[in-house]
Design an enzyme around this catalytic site. Structure first.
Site, PDB file in Angstrom:
ATOM      1  CG  HIS A  82      -1.992   0.965   1.252  1.00  0.00           C
ATOM      2  ND1 HIS A  82      -2.382   1.636   2.382  1.00  0.00           N
ATOM      3  CD2 HIS A  82      -2.809   1.410   0.267  1.00  0.00           C
ATOM      4  CE1 HIS A  82      -3.388   2.445   2.111  1.00  0.00           C
ATOM      5  NE2 HIS A  82      -3.671   2.319   0.819  1.00  0.00           N
ATOM      6  CG  HIS A 113      -2.874   8.907   0.060  1.00  0.00           C
ATOM      7  ND1 HIS A 113      -3.626   9.603   1.004  1.00  0.00           N
ATOM      8  CD2 HIS A 113      -3.548   7.754  -0.179  1.00  0.00           C
ATOM      9  CE1 HIS A 113      -4.690   8.900   1.315  1.00  0.00           C
ATOM     10  NE2 HIS A 113      -4.673   7.771   0.618  1.00  0.00           N
TER      11      HIS A 113
END
Length: 312
Positions: A54, A97
């Site tokens: 991730h 992100h």
């Protein structure tokens, strides 16, 4: 005299080259074509469970969505790498992100309010909030870097599915990148751009599976993300596997979070990862890529038709 100077120059250059740190040896996933990637992600009973890191596998000293972090992850174990694309003010796509810069860089404000040149001046922070010497990479750079090394899983953020799919085609990266599609419309749009591109698609409910059956998109273009939650419905795994696709389970919101908050031990963390595989997962999307990779390593020694895709 000139000869002596040249000799000294070459000796010094050789000494510098000798002292330069060697590039890390990487555990790689070798999918040399779009068809090979589909074959790698096709479910078979002898599949070898592996991880998807991730945000690329950030940890102390290694920021999220950063190419040196990707290499650190692959130095420990084979992994796909989930990444997050965002548009800059001048239309480039960088890896970030958050919509803002504050948490992960020494900059401030929205990513979309800065040009690529401005973003290049910033430095990335690691998971401890410490500033590193690493800078923000572009999606173009990541797609080129991934060739012959791994498979990038490109999330959406503010970049439409067609734009991500076209980037994959632009770089000839159909063997080394898949895109996340969150709706049937996006799945169809991506497939229209190219039937070579594999998509990660939500398959947590039987309704999702039936929608995919009726979408006209072949299951060979799909890897299913089942859940971030524990004890998911085991019937989902059977249904997706029967259609020839692998299943992903996330550990970031359960075992990873429990471990980093001190609620479980390292031994319990390892058992937790293995339990996700026992539920039916083929891939674990983990925040703790090194720990999850180590937990699955014993499972990767079995004889398998998938072994040919893994290299060190």
């Amino acid at each position: 005299m000139k000869i002596k100077i040249l000799v000294l120059f070459f000796i010094a250059a050789a000494a510098c080259a000798f002292q330069r740190p060697a590039a890390p040896r990487l555990h790689t996933i070798q999918t040399g074509s779009a068809q090979a990637l589909k074959a790698f992600l096709k479910y078979t009973p002898d599949r070898l469970p592996f991880i998807c890191a991730h945000r690329g596998g950030p940890r102390k000293g290694f920021p999220e969505n950063c190419i040196p972090t990707f290499e650190n992850t692959l130095a420990h174990n084979p992994a796909m790498l989930e990444i997050d694309p965002r548009y800059t003010k001048d239309g480039h796509i960088v890896l970030m992100h958050d919509p803002t810069l504050d948490r992960t860089t020494n900059g401030q404000g929205k990513v979309s309010d800065h040009t690529l040149a401005e973003l290049r001046q910033l430095r990335l922070k690691d998971t401890e909030g410490h500033l590193t010497d690493y800078t923000i990479p572009t999606l173009d750079e990541a797609l080129e870097w991934a060739k012959g090394k791994t498979v990038l899983v490109i999330d959406a953020k503010d970049v439409p599915v067609e734009a991500r799919a076209k980037k994959v085609l632009e770089h000839g990266a159909q063997a080394n990148a898949i895109v996340i599609a969150y709706s049937i419309d996006d799945i169809k749009k991506c497939y229209q751009v190219s039937s070579d591109i594999v998509m990660e698609v939500m398959t947590g409910k039987m309704a999702h599976v039936k929608q995919l059956d009726e979408s006209g998109v072949p299951w060979e273009n799909i890897i299913g993300f089942v859940s971030h939650e524990l004890s998911p419905d085991s019937a989902i795994f059977r249904e997706v596997h029967q259609r020839g696709s692998m299943c992903i389970l996330g550990s970031s919101r359960n075992y990873d979070r429990q471990f980093t908050s001190g609620k479980i031990t390292a031994e319990a963390l390892e058992k937790g990862y293995l339990s996700l595989i026992s539920y039916g997962a083929d891939v674990i999307e983990a925040d703790l890529s090194i720990e999850s990779g180590a937990a699955l390593k014993p499972l990767q020694t079995a004889a398998s038709s998938k072994s040919k895709f893994f290299r060190y």
